[in-house]
Write a protein that holds these residues in place. Structure first.
Motif, mmCIF file in Angstrom:
data_model
loop_
_atom_site.group_PDB
_atom_site.id
_atom_site.type_symbol
_atom_site.label_atom_id
_atom_site.label_comp_id
_atom_site.label_asym_id
_atom_site.label_seq_id
_atom_site.Cartn_x
_atom_site.Cartn_y
_atom_site.Cartn_z
ATOM 1 N N GLU A 133 6.161 28.251 102.829
ATOM 2 C CA GLU A 133 7.034 29.387 103.172
ATOM 3 C C GLU A 133 7.219 29.554 104.674
ATOM 4 O O GLU A 133 8.302 29.953 105.119
ATOM 5 N N ASP A 134 6.183 29.282 105.454
ATOM 6 C CA ASP A 134 6.287 29.460 106.902
ATOM 7 C C ASP A 134 7.181 28.367 107.485
ATOM 8 O O ASP A 134 6.943 27.168 107.306
ATOM 9 N N ARG A 135 8.214 28.756 108.225
ATOM 10 C CA ARG A 135 9.173 27.791 108.765
ATOM 11 C C ARG A 135 8.551 26.907 109.830
ATOM 12 O O ARG A 135 8.786 25.695 109.860
ATOM 13 N N ASP A 136 7.743 27.510 110.722
ATOM 14 C CA ASP A 136 7.115 26.709 111.787
ATOM 15 C C ASP A 136 6.153 25.679 111.204
ATOM 16 O O ASP A 136 6.121 24.524 111.629
ATOM 17 N N GLN A 137 5.370 26.089 110.235
ATOM 18 C CA GLN A 137 4.440 25.154 109.609
ATOM 19 C C GLN A 137 5.201 24.084 108.831
ATOM 20 O O GLN A 137 4.824 22.913 108.832
ATOM 21 N N ARG A 138 6.274 24.466 108.207
ATOM 22 C CA ARG A 138 7.091 23.508 107.465
ATOM 23 C C ARG A 138 7.711 22.477 108.417
ATOM 24 O O ARG A 138 7.823 21.287 108.096
ATOM 25 N N THR A 139 8.076 22.927 109.608
ATOM 26 C CA THR A 139 8.644 22.016 110.605
ATOM 27 C C THR A 139 7.603 21.021 111.093
ATOM 28 O O THR A 139 7.902 19.825 111.268
ATOM 29 N N ARG A 140 6.374 21.506 111.297
ATOM 30 C CA ARG A 140 5.315 20.595 111.768
ATOM 31 C C ARG A 140 5.024 19.520 110.730
ATOM 32 O O ARG A 140 4.877 18.338 111.053
ATOM 33 N N TYR A 141 4.938 19.910 109.473
ATOM 34 C CA TYR A 141 4.665 18.930 108.430
ATOM 35 C C TYR A 141 5.853 17.972 108.231
ATOM 36 O O TYR A 141 5.668 16.804 107.863
ATOM 37 N N ALA A 142 7.038 18.458 108.481
ATOM 38 C CA ALA A 142 8.211 17.574 108.380
ATOM 39 C C ALA A 142 8.165 16.495 109.457
ATOM 40 O O ALA A 142 8.475 15.320 109.191
ATOM 41 N N ASN A 143 7.762 16.874 110.681
ATOM 42 C CA ASN A 143 7.618 15.872 111.746
ATOM 43 C C ASN A 143 6.515 14.872 111.423
ATOM 44 O O ASN A 143 6.651 13.670 111.689
ATOM 45 N N THR A 144 5.422 15.367 110.829
ATOM 46 C CA THR A 144 4.342 14.467 110.434
ATOM 47 C C THR A 144 4.803 13.502 109.350
ATOM 48 O O THR A 144 4.462 12.316 109.347
ATOM 49 N N CYS A 145 5.616 13.990 108.424
ATOM 50 C CA CYS A 145 6.127 13.133 107.356
ATOM 51 C C CYS A 145 7.042 12.045 107.912
ATOM 52 O O CYS A 145 7.014 10.899 107.461
ATOM 53 N N VAL A 146 7.836 12.414 108.912
ATOM 54 C CA VAL A 146 8.707 11.419 109.535
ATOM 55 C C VAL A 146 7.884 10.324 110.207
ATOM 56 O O VAL A 146 8.233 9.130 110.145
ATOM 57 N N GLU A 147 6.773 10.683 110.850
ATOM 58 C CA GLU A 147 5.910 9.686 111.473
ATOM 59 C C GLU A 147 5.276 8.779 110.426
ATOM 60 O O GLU A 147 5.119 7.572 110.656
ATOM 61 N N LEU A 148 4.908 9.337 109.270
ATOM 62 C CA LEU A 148 4.388 8.489 108.198
ATOM 63 C C LEU A 148 5.456 7.520 107.690
ATOM 64 O O LEU A 148 5.172 6.350 107.406
ATOM 65 N N MET A 149 6.665 7.989 107.588
ATOM 66 C CA MET A 149 7.769 7.120 107.161
ATOM 67 C C MET A 149 8.021 6.022 108.192
ATOM 68 O O MET A 149 8.378 4.890 107.835
ATOM 69 N N ARG A 150 7.807 6.345 109.460
ATOM 70 C CA ARG A 150 7.989 5.345 110.506
ATOM 71 C C ARG A 150 6.931 4.249 110.417
ATOM 72 O O ARG A 150 7.215 3.076 110.664
ATOM 73 N N GLN A 151 5.722 4.602 110.055
ATOM 74 C CA GLN A 151 4.626 3.633 109.988
ATOM 75 C C GLN A 151 4.762 2.680 108.804
ATOM 76 O O GLN A 151 4.119 1.629 108.781
ATOM 77 N N LEU A 152 5.589 3.041 107.833
ATOM 78 C CA LEU A 152 5.788 2.139 106.698
ATOM 79 C C LEU A 152 6.558 0.895 107.096
ATOM 80 O O LEU A 152 6.482 -0.141 106.420
ATOM 81 N N ASN A 153 7.322 0.967 108.184
ATOM 82 C CA ASN A 153 8.080 -0.184 108.696
ATOM 83 C C ASN A 153 7.733 -0.387 110.170
ATOM 84 O O ASN A 153 8.522 -0.040 111.057
ATOM 85 N N PRO A 154 6.551 -0.925 110.462
ATOM 86 C CA PRO A 154 6.152 -1.063 111.869
ATOM 87 C C PRO A 154 6.968 -2.095 112.631
ATOM 88 O O PRO A 154 7.007 -2.083 113.862
ATOM 89 N N GLY A 155 7.612 -2.995 111.906
ATOM 90 C CA GLY A 155 8.387 -4.023 112.584
ATOM 91 C C GLY A 155 9.706 -3.526 113.141
ATOM 92 O O GLY A 155 10.317 -4.197 113.990
ATOM 93 N N VAL A 156 10.173 -2.370 112.714
ATOM 94 C CA VAL A 156 11.447 -1.831 113.186
ATOM 95 C C VAL A 156 11.241 -1.190 114.553
ATOM 96 O O VAL A 156 10.264 -0.463 114.781
ATOM 97 N N ARG A 157 12.139 -1.462 115.465
ATOM 98 C CA ARG A 157 12.031 -0.927 116.814
ATOM 99 C C ARG A 157 12.245 0.581 116.796
ATOM 100 O O ARG A 157 13.094 1.109 116.060
ATOM 101 N N ASP A 158 11.456 1.275 117.609
ATOM 102 C CA ASP A 158 11.524 2.732 117.693
ATOM 103 C C ASP A 158 12.686 3.124 118.596
ATOM 104 O O ASP A 158 12.540 3.245 119.812
ATOM 105 N N THR A 159 13.840 3.319 117.988
ATOM 106 C CA THR A 159 15.030 3.681 118.736
ATOM 107 C C THR A 159 15.551 5.029 118.252
ATOM 108 O O THR A 159 15.100 5.575 117.233
ATOM 109 N N GLU A 160 16.510 5.553 118.994
ATOM 110 C CA GLU A 160 17.116 6.831 118.625
ATOM 111 C C GLU A 160 17.836 6.729 117.288
ATOM 112 O O GLU A 160 17.786 7.653 116.464
#
Length: 248
Positions: A32-59
């Motif tokens: 329910e908390d928007r700030d906490q939901r935003t933090r976990y969303a950023n963490t989820c994006v980082e986990l998704m990034r680690q699933l493909n370590p070979g892809v270059r970290d670009t915008e």
């Protein structure tokens, strides 16, 4: 990207991220908390990034990850992100039809680039340069013709096609082409000496004078050695045998 229709919590939306990432996204929607939901969303994006370590970290890659996060949440995720939520209509939209390339080539086995070369050859004002360009085009067209047609091509056909493609602005005598073998890539000595970058037949191999000087004399039945060399070697052997040996 494979999509499975359905609400969050009832299946995997994007198979490439697996079941666990989908569960995390479904759990983030329950916060329910928007700030906490935003933090976990950023963490989820980082986990998704680690699933493909070979892809270059670009915008562009980061934007793609956030788009996938919104897709897995069925566009219900309300968080503070640096990237806007994609339009849901993009998912069902068909790609635009790629227009077919109409070059209107009369002789397709020569390709489009041969027309560009012919246009450049027509612009040449010097007669010698234009003739050299015709020889180069004739050789190229003959090689392309032989690549796509198994039968032997006559120089007369190449001259006719070149005249037709250039609208009779590039013309050469067929008899001269056949006599001097101007369109032949091998054996065309006259054409080799006139086209820049071509290897002249006089430079291939060794010269006759150099070859005859480096050859050994075969006058003694083809053994490769002369009688004088044999006699000199035998005399030296006899002299060495007659010398007294030194005693210690």
């Amino acid at each position: 990207m494979t999509l499975i229709k359905g609400d969050p919590g009832k299946g995997i939306v994007l198979k490439e991220y697996g079941k666990n990432i989908q569960k995390i996204v479904d759990w983030i929607l329950t916060i329910e908390d928007r700030d906490q939901r935003t933090r976990y969303a950023n963490t989820c994006v980082e986990l998704m990034r680690q699933l493909n370590p070979g892809v270059r970290d670009t915008e562009e890659h980061t934007t793609k990850l956030w788009d996938h996060l919104f897709i897995m949440s069925n566009f219900k995720l309300d968080v503070d992100t640096p990237y806007p939520m994609p339009d849901i209509a993009v998912l069902g939209r068909k790609p635009e039809r790629v227009p077919y390339n109409h070059n209107n080539l009369k002789y397709k086995h020569y390709g489009k680039n041969i027309n560009l070369l012919i246009e450049q050859a027509i612009l040449k004002e010097d007669g010698q340069e234009k003739e050299d360009a015709i020889i180069y085009l004739g050789r190229l067209m003959k090689r392309l013709y032989s690549t796509w047609n198994k039968e032997n091509v006559d120089d007369e056909v190449i001259v006719e096609h070149l005249s037709e493609l250039s609208k009779k602005k590039l013309v050469i005598d067929v008899a001269k082409v056949k006599e001097e073998r101007l369109f032949d890539t091998v054996g065309g000595a006259v054409a080799d000496s006139r086209i820049p970058g071509s290897a002249s037949s006089s430079n291939s191999g060794y010269s006759r004078s150099g070859g005859s000087n480096n050859r050994r004399s075969n006058s003694n039945g083809g053994n490769g050695y002369s009688n004088n060399n044999g006699n000199n070697n035998s005399n030296r052997y006899q002299q060495n045998q007659n010398k007294p040996r030194r005693r210690n």
